[in-house]
Design a protein around this motif. Structure first.
Motif, PDB file in Angstrom:
ATOM      1  N   LEU A   1      46.114  24.454  42.580  1.00  0.00           N
ATOM      2  CA  LEU A   1      45.332  25.607  42.165  1.00  0.00           C
ATOM      3  C   LEU A   1      44.066  25.191  41.620  1.00  0.00           C
ATOM      4  CD1 LEU A   1      48.571  26.991  39.987  1.00  0.00           C
ATOM      5  CD2 LEU A   1      47.109  28.103  41.790  1.00  0.00           C
ATOM      6  N   LEU A   2      43.859  24.059  41.267  1.00  0.00           N
ATOM      7  CA  LEU A   2      42.530  23.337  40.742  1.00  0.00           C
ATOM      8  C   LEU A   2      41.651  23.321  41.998  1.00  0.00           C
ATOM      9  CD1 LEU A   2      43.631  20.769  37.874  1.00  0.00           C
ATOM     10  CD2 LEU A   2      42.310  23.081  37.723  1.00  0.00           C
TER      11      LEU A   2
ATOM     12  N   ASP B   1      40.263  35.651  42.394  1.00  0.00           N
ATOM     13  CA  ASP B   1      40.252  34.940  43.625  1.00  0.00           C
ATOM     14  C   ASP B   1      41.481  35.282  44.407  1.00  0.00           C
ATOM     15  OD1 ASP B   1      39.071  31.838  42.187  1.00  0.00           O
ATOM     16  OD2 ASP B   1      37.904  33.715  43.219  1.00  0.00           O
TER      17      ASP B   1
ATOM     18  N   LEU C   1      43.441  33.592  39.176  1.00  0.00           N
ATOM     19  CA  LEU C   1      43.752  32.210  39.601  1.00  0.00           C
ATOM     20  C   LEU C   1      43.714  31.428  38.340  1.00  0.00           C
ATOM     21  CD1 LEU C   1      44.369  30.154  41.587  1.00  0.00           C
ATOM     22  CD2 LEU C   1      42.056  30.104  42.462  1.00  0.00           C
TER      23      LEU C   1
ATOM     24  N   ALA D   1      51.416  21.800  42.259  1.00  0.00           N
ATOM     25  CA  ALA D   1      51.097  23.134  42.000  1.00  0.00           C
ATOM     26  C   ALA D   1      49.678  23.267  41.232  1.00  0.00           C
ATOM     27  CB  ALA D   1      52.100  24.037  41.087  1.00  0.00           C
ATOM     28  N   VAL D   2      49.686  22.448  40.072  1.00  0.00           N
ATOM     29  CA  VAL D   2      48.553  22.374  39.305  1.00  0.00           C
ATOM     30  C   VAL D   2      47.386  21.924  40.083  1.00  0.00           C
ATOM     31  CG1 VAL D   2      47.312  21.080  37.474  1.00  0.00           C
ATOM     32  CG2 VAL D   2      49.799  22.032  37.002  1.00  0.00           C
TER      33      VAL D   2
ATOM     34  N   TRP E   1      41.917  24.821  44.720  1.00  0.00           N
ATOM     35  CA  TRP E   1      41.482  26.298  45.177  1.00  0.00           C
ATOM     36  C   TRP E   1      40.528  26.897  44.131  1.00  0.00           C
ATOM     37  CZ3 TRP E   1      45.971  30.727  44.974  1.00  0.00           C
ATOM     38  CH2 TRP E   1      45.399  31.802  45.856  1.00  0.00           C
ATOM     39  N   ALA E   2      40.686  26.558  43.213  1.00  0.00           N
ATOM     40  CA  ALA E   2      39.493  27.225  42.125  1.00  0.00           C
ATOM     41  C   ALA E   2      38.122  26.492  42.511  1.00  0.00           C
ATOM     42  CB  ALA E   2      40.064  26.853  40.716  1.00  0.00           C
TER      43      ALA E   2
ATOM     44  N   ASP F   1      36.898  34.560  37.396  1.00  0.00           N
ATOM     45  CA  ASP F   1      38.056  34.839  38.066  1.00  0.00           C
ATOM     46  C   ASP F   1      39.338  35.299  36.819  1.00  0.00           C
ATOM     47  OD1 ASP F   1      41.081  33.324  38.327  1.00  0.00           O
ATOM     48  OD2 ASP F   1      40.727  34.631  40.099  1.00  0.00           O
TER      49      ASP F   1
ATOM     50  N   LYS G   1      36.897  28.151  45.741  1.00  0.00           N
ATOM     51  CA  LYS G   1      36.460  29.510  45.657  1.00  0.00           C
ATOM     52  C   LYS G   1      34.941  29.575  44.830  1.00  0.00           C
ATOM     53  CE  LYS G   1      39.411  32.043  47.311  1.00  0.00           C
ATOM     54  NZ  LYS G   1      38.927  33.050  48.426  1.00  0.00           N
TER      55      LYS G   1
ATOM     56  N   THR H   1      46.903  31.667  36.271  1.00  0.00           N
ATOM     57  CA  THR H   1      47.892  31.204  37.033  1.00  0.00           C
ATOM     58  C   THR H   1      48.013  29.639  36.654  1.00  0.00           C
ATOM     59  OG1 THR H   1      48.056  32.849  38.768  1.00  0.00           O
ATOM     60  CG2 THR H   1      49.230  30.808  39.346  1.00  0.00           C
ATOM     61  N   THR H   2      46.763  29.126  36.841  1.00  0.00           N
ATOM     62  CA  THR H   2      46.636  27.702  36.656  1.00  0.00           C
ATOM     63  C   THR H   2      46.792  27.291  35.135  1.00  0.00           C
ATOM     64  OG1 THR H   2      44.936  27.743  38.393  1.00  0.00           O
ATOM     65  CG2 THR H   2      45.043  25.744  36.982  1.00  0.00           C
TER      66      THR H   2
ATOM     67  N   LYS I   1      31.514  30.821  46.037  1.00  0.00           N
ATOM     68  CA  LYS I   1      30.721  32.021  45.335  1.00  0.00           C
ATOM     69  C   LYS I   1      29.183  31.186  45.098  1.00  0.00           C
ATOM     70  CE  LYS I   1      34.578  33.869  42.441  1.00  0.00           C
ATOM     71  NZ  LYS I   1      35.175  33.824  40.969  1.00  0.00           N
TER      72      LYS I   1
END
Lengths: 504, 46
Positions: B21-22, A414, A253, B17-18, B24-25, A250, B28, A256-257, B32
């Protein structure tokens, strides 16, 4: 392909996405998060500055980081090869320029790493007790060339050993643990700071917004500058790490991270520094510390305070300077890998390239180890020069085709970036002109009003533009050689001469 | 009180947020992997 890849047919990649993100965050988090960020935020409206910074992340940092990631991951080459393959052989020099700006930073940044390591040694030997003469300590250390050169050597050799071992056994193996540990240290220090009586004054300085300052253009210019220096956007470092990205990784994302991680490190570090200073000293002292500059804040004013907090001398001082050293070293690792990647692409195997790079970096860093004025000059010239790297990344996207690049970014991201990314890349030159124009104006009117024309003055326009022009001329003269010397990557097929055509 | 609120907004917000986001990663990447095991494209491997 690098010589290793030609020999083994294998291209090394990061073992996981989280490892890639951790290593990339380590690239971004450096000494600036710890000593520049709190000073800028506090002096420019606290939370209002943070709002402007967040906008700067969205408008400049994330789009450029995504462009760098695209450049590195598709070309599978360092900065020189990436620009050659995306733009054509005539433009290899731009990758050389971007790379050398960061290498120029590496030369003095290693000296700064050495300071942090020295102060960690001071800390574990109990130097920061109550009443310690931290100004005398700093002047004594920086005024003794053999010491600054020794610790500069320690930093560059330590990083050289890590880079020599390559991705899997070297920087991935170290950083996948070191970066989470760094955040744990920052959290521990932040908790300590916030629990000191009076720390709330420091948190007010840092986080409570002075909204009226949002109308001051200088706040925005400073926020965009802080973002550019802090996130690594345009340095070529994220490009370099992206060479080792997994296929179909990706873009949006991850970038951004990375930025979020950098911001978190900065807010934690700001909490540590400002919370502690305001808790243990008067507002006048705190403001004096903020005005004292980066080194003054960390090594003189802040260092003085450890002896006055419970556990400060033997626990928190070592933790703080360890965190500072780890932040500095994680960025230095990225810088040396940028240099190594480019040299490997030109055919010299890593095991031979790294010793030469360490030697050159050591020698080139000696003037900065000996003279704080020289270091200040190099920090100014190459620090502002990083903005040009960002411009080059945007130009590379425009030459390659912004819409085409955006489609590929969206295919593997993503979340889709759509017109937002394309639009920001297209207006980037305008943002660059505004920010660069401000820095030039600052040099003329604030930093060097009496000798802005003097190329030998520390912070003059003449020294800045003169050194950039010299670098550009050298890179332009070397362009054809660079273009030929760098190996082919997956984007190109040997055509014998002329510009290369990126493969579909 | 305003100090507490703004500290939570910026310091707490950046930490949250961190983490999000982690997560979410990771989510994802798992998606996959499942798609790749089912024979679809998008395997993030080598």
């Amino acid at each position: 392909m690098s010589t290793q890849e030609q020999r083994t047919g294998k291209h090394e990649v990061f073992s996981s996405r989280l490892t890639f993100i951790a290593v990339a965050v380590g690239m971004a988090v450096g000494t600036g998060n710890i000593w520049r960020f709190p000073r800028e935020v506090g002096a420019w409206g606290g939370g209002a500055f943070l709002v402007a910074l967040l906008i700067a992340f969205l408008v400049w940092a994330i789009p450029i980081l995504m462009a760098e990631q695209y450049l590195g991951s598709r070309s599978r080459l360092g900065t020189v090869g990436a620009f050659r393959d995306f733009m054509g052989r005539k433009f290899a020099w731009m990758g050389g320029f971007m790379g050398f700006v960061t290498i120029g930073i590496m030369f003095y940044y290693s000296v700064v790493c050495g300071w942090a390591i020295r102060y960690f040694v001071y800390a574990v030997t109990g130097t920061f007790e109550s009443g310690a003469d931290t100004e005398g300590l700093w002047n004594g250390f920086t005024g003794t060339p053999w010491q600054t050169i020794l610790f500069h050597a320690i930093a560059i050799v330590l990083v050289g050993i890590i880079i020599f071992r390559g991705l899997k056994r070297g920087f991935e193996a170290i950083l996948k643990f070191a970066i989470p540990i760094l955040f744990v240290l920052l959290v521990a220090l932040a908790i300590r700071a916030m629990t000191l009586p009076g720390a709330s004054d420091g948190l007010r300085f840092l986080f409570v917004p002075e909204w009226d300052l949002l109308g001051d253009p200088e706040l925005w210019l400073r926020a965009f500058s802080q973002m550019a220096f802090s996130t690594g956007a345009g340095w070529g470092l994220y490009l370099t790490y992206s060479v080792y990205m997994r296929k179909r990784e990706d873009f949006a994302l991850n970038s951004t991270t990375l930025v979020a991680g950098d911001f978190l490190a900065a807010t934690l570090a700001g909490t540590v520094v400002m919370g502690t200073i305001f808790a243990l000293r008067t507002q006048e002292f705190a403001l004096e510390a903020v005005e004292s500059g980066n080194e003054g804040l960390a090594f003189i004013y802040f260092a003085e305070l450890f002896g006055e907090m419970p556990g400060g001398t033997w626990v928190f001082a070592p933790i703080f300077f360890l965190a500072l050293a780890m932040a500095a070293l994680s960025s230095l690792i990225a810088m040396m890998e940028l240099a190594t990647r480019n040299v490997e692409d030109m055919g010299l195997p890593r095991r031979r390239a790294v010793p030469w790079i360490v030697l050159v970096a050591f020698i080139a860093g000696i003037p900065s180890a000996i003279s704080l004025e020289f270091l200040g000059n190099q920090d100014f010239v190459w620090g502002v020069g990083l903005l040009i790297g960002g411009l080059f990344a945007a130009v590379a996207m425009m030459k390659f085709g912004v819409s085409r690049a955006r489609e590929e970014l969206d295919a593997d991201s993503d979340f889709r970036v759509t017109w937002w990314w394309s639009g920001l890349i297209r207006i980037f030159p305008l943002l660059f002109v505004i920010l660069m124009g401000w820095w030039i104006q600052q040099s003329i009117t604030v930093f060097a009003p009496d000798d802005w024309w003097n190329p030998l003055a520390e912070l003059s326009v003449a020294t800045m533009i003169g050194q950039w022009l010299l670098l550009a001329i050298v890179m332009l003269l070397l362009n054809n050689w660079l273009g030929r010397k760098v190996a082919h990557g997956p984007m190109t097929t040997p055509t014998g001469s002329g510009s290369v055509q990126p493969e579909k | 009180m305003d100090v507490v609120i703004w500290t939570i907004v910026f310091l707490g917000g950046s930490a949250l947020a961190v983490v999000l986001l982690l997560l979410w990663a990771v989510k994802k990447d798992r998606e996959k992997l499942v798609r790749a095991e089912n024979g679809d494209t998008g395997d993030p491997g080598d």
